[in-house]
Scaffold this motif. Structure first.
Motif, PDB file in Angstrom:
ATOM      1  N   VAL A  47       0.835  -1.209   0.000  1.00  0.00           N
ATOM      2  CA  VAL A  47       0.000   0.000   0.000  1.00  0.00           C
ATOM      3  C   VAL A  47       0.869   1.257   0.000  1.00  0.00           C
ATOM      4  O   VAL A  47       0.623   2.204  -0.758  1.00  0.00           O
ATOM      5  N   VAL A  48       1.897   1.274   0.835  1.00  0.00           N
ATOM      6  CA  VAL A  48       2.771   2.448   0.933  1.00  0.00           C
ATOM      7  C   VAL A  48       3.506   2.692  -0.385  1.00  0.00           C
ATOM      8  O   VAL A  48       3.570   3.828  -0.882  1.00  0.00           O
ATOM      9  N   ALA A  49       4.047   1.630  -0.982  1.00  0.00           N
ATOM     10  CA  ALA A  49       4.774   1.786  -2.243  1.00  0.00           C
ATOM     11  C   ALA A  49       3.852   2.261  -3.355  1.00  0.00           C
ATOM     12  O   ALA A  49       4.203   3.162  -4.131  1.00  0.00           O
ATOM     13  N   ALA A  50       2.661   1.667  -3.453  1.00  0.00           N
ATOM     14  CA  ALA A  50       1.720   2.061  -4.507  1.00  0.00           C
ATOM     15  C   ALA A  50       1.307   3.521  -4.360  1.00  0.00           C
ATOM     16  O   ALA A  50       1.198   4.254  -5.355  1.00  0.00           O
ATOM     17  N   VAL A 172      -0.086  13.121  -1.157  1.00  0.00           N
ATOM     18  CA  VAL A 172       0.877  13.841  -0.314  1.00  0.00           C
ATOM     19  C   VAL A 172       0.552  13.623   1.164  1.00  0.00           C
ATOM     20  O   VAL A 172       1.435  13.297   1.980  1.00  0.00           O
ATOM     21  N   VAL A 173      -0.719  13.808   1.517  1.00  0.00           N
ATOM     22  CA  VAL A 173      -1.129  13.664   2.919  1.00  0.00           C
ATOM     23  C   VAL A 173      -0.954  12.218   3.386  1.00  0.00           C
ATOM     24  O   VAL A 173      -0.463  11.957   4.499  1.00  0.00           O
ATOM     25  N   ALA A 174      -1.340  11.263   2.537  1.00  0.00           N
ATOM     26  CA  ALA A 174      -1.227   9.856   2.910  1.00  0.00           C
ATOM     27  C   ALA A 174       0.224   9.440   3.108  1.00  0.00           C
ATOM     28  O   ALA A 174       0.568   8.759   4.092  1.00  0.00           O
ATOM     29  N   VAL A 175       1.105   9.839   2.195  1.00  0.00           N
ATOM     30  CA  VAL A 175       2.526   9.485   2.319  1.00  0.00           C
ATOM     31  C   VAL A 175       3.125  10.117   3.580  1.00  0.00           C
ATOM     32  O   VAL A 175       3.913   9.475   4.292  1.00  0.00           O
ATOM     33  N   ALA A 176       2.758  11.355   3.874  1.00  0.00           N
ATOM     34  CA  ALA A 176       3.240  12.004   5.092  1.00  0.00           C
ATOM     35  C   ALA A 176       2.782  11.227   6.331  1.00  0.00           C
ATOM     36  O   ALA A 176       3.556  11.022   7.281  1.00  0.00           O
ATOM     37  N   ALA A 177       1.521  10.768   6.312  1.00  0.00           N
ATOM     38  CA  ALA A 177       1.002   9.981   7.442  1.00  0.00           C
ATOM     39  C   ALA A 177       1.752   8.661   7.569  1.00  0.00           C
ATOM     40  O   ALA A 177       2.085   8.229   8.692  1.00  0.00           O
ATOM     41  N   PHE A 178       2.026   8.004   6.459  1.00  0.00           N
ATOM     42  CA  PHE A 178       2.783   6.743   6.495  1.00  0.00           C
ATOM     43  C   PHE A 178       4.168   6.960   7.107  1.00  0.00           C
ATOM     44  O   PHE A 178       4.659   6.138   7.889  1.00  0.00           O
ATOM     45  N   LEU A 179       4.811   8.074   6.741  1.00  0.00           N
ATOM     46  CA  LEU A 179       6.139   8.371   7.279  1.00  0.00           C
ATOM     47  C   LEU A 179       6.080   8.617   8.787  1.00  0.00           C
ATOM     48  O   LEU A 179       6.887   8.072   9.551  1.00  0.00           O
ATOM     49  N   VAL A 180       5.119   9.421   9.216  1.00  0.00           N
ATOM     50  CA  VAL A 180       4.995   9.759  10.635  1.00  0.00           C
ATOM     51  C   VAL A 180       4.700   8.513  11.473  1.00  0.00           C
ATOM     52  O   VAL A 180       5.232   8.345  12.584  1.00  0.00           O
TER      53      VAL A 180
END
Length: 239
Positions: A47-50, A172-180
């Motif tokens: 999910v994160v990579a996609a 953008v928001v989703a990737v930032a959430a995954f990182l956090v």
């Protein structure tokens, strides 16, 4: 090192196929990428990579088409999508790997069938479409179908521009959430790097095929393939 190179190669191959499918049919590369990536890594990494590769793909398209964005509906879909994202993040946190895989497969099957049916969402349903897209993005990486159903009646260029702009901001928001939240694992990073390499080739191949084979002839084949992939993934997860 060999394993990482192999994983990067898998990511590149998967996103060649994903970009090719999107170029032919117009709907999300994640519908192709997530189930294929889940065969070689855990569902969360898939999910994160996609989602991260989608950010690369959609941000460039959104910038190029920015003059044609329908700003009011893009704002609604983006904001409601962000509101819906915590539900998907919660699902990632509390559901075990096999059940998450089953959820991704079931969601994919339903979304592919909805896209194939040509279902449309009226103006009153737009906020709901945004909420669902956000929850689906952070739990499955596949937020496209609700947005497509909300925007499909617009003039083609406005439809495409608005869709890409919503995709880009939500990504953008989703990737930032995954990182956090610490979901961006080394496997996800390697798959993302491979995917970024594979995207241009897949898009180019799809563009060539579209001009040689009518999209209306290719679309049923791609949809049938997605249905088979979703059913296979669901059976595997439940067995």
């Amino acid at each position: 090192m060999v394993d990482l190179l192999l994983l990067a190669g898998v990511g590149a191959a998967v996103f060649v196929a994903a970009a090719l499918a999107q170029a032919i049919t117009g709907f999300g590369s994640a519908l192709v990428a997530v189930p294929l990536l889940a065969l070689v890594t855990e569902p969360i990494a898939a999910v994160v990579a996609a989602t991260t590769v989608s950010l690369v793909l959609t941000s460039g398209a959104a910038w190029q088409e920015r003059a044609y964005v329908d700003v009011p509906i893009a704002r609604t879909l983006t904001l409601t999508g962000i509101v819906g994202m915590p539900a998907g993040l919660l699902l990632l946190a509390v559901v075990d790997e096999s059940r998450l895989e089953a959820w991704i497969a079931a969601a994919m099957l339903v979304m592919v069938l909805l896209v194939a049916s040509g279902l449309r969402i009226g103006a009153r349903g737009t906020p709901f479409a945004g909420l669902v897209s956000g929850a689906l993005l952070t739990s499955t990486g596949m937020n496209g179908p609700p947005l497509v159903m909300a925007l499909v009646d617009r003039e083609p260029r406005r439809y495409r521009a608005t869709l890409q702009s919503v995709f880009a901001v939500q990504d953008v928001v989703a990737v930032a959430a995954f990182l956090v939240l610490g979901h961006f694992s080394p496997e996800a990073a390697v798959l993302t790097a491979g995917g970024v390499v594979g995207l241009p080739l897949g898009w180019r191949l799809g563009d060539v095929m579209v001009h040689r084979i009518p999209a209306e002839r290719m679309r049923p084949v791609v949809i049938a393939g997605l249905v088979v992939a979703a059913v296979s993934m669901l059976v595997s997860a439940l067995s």
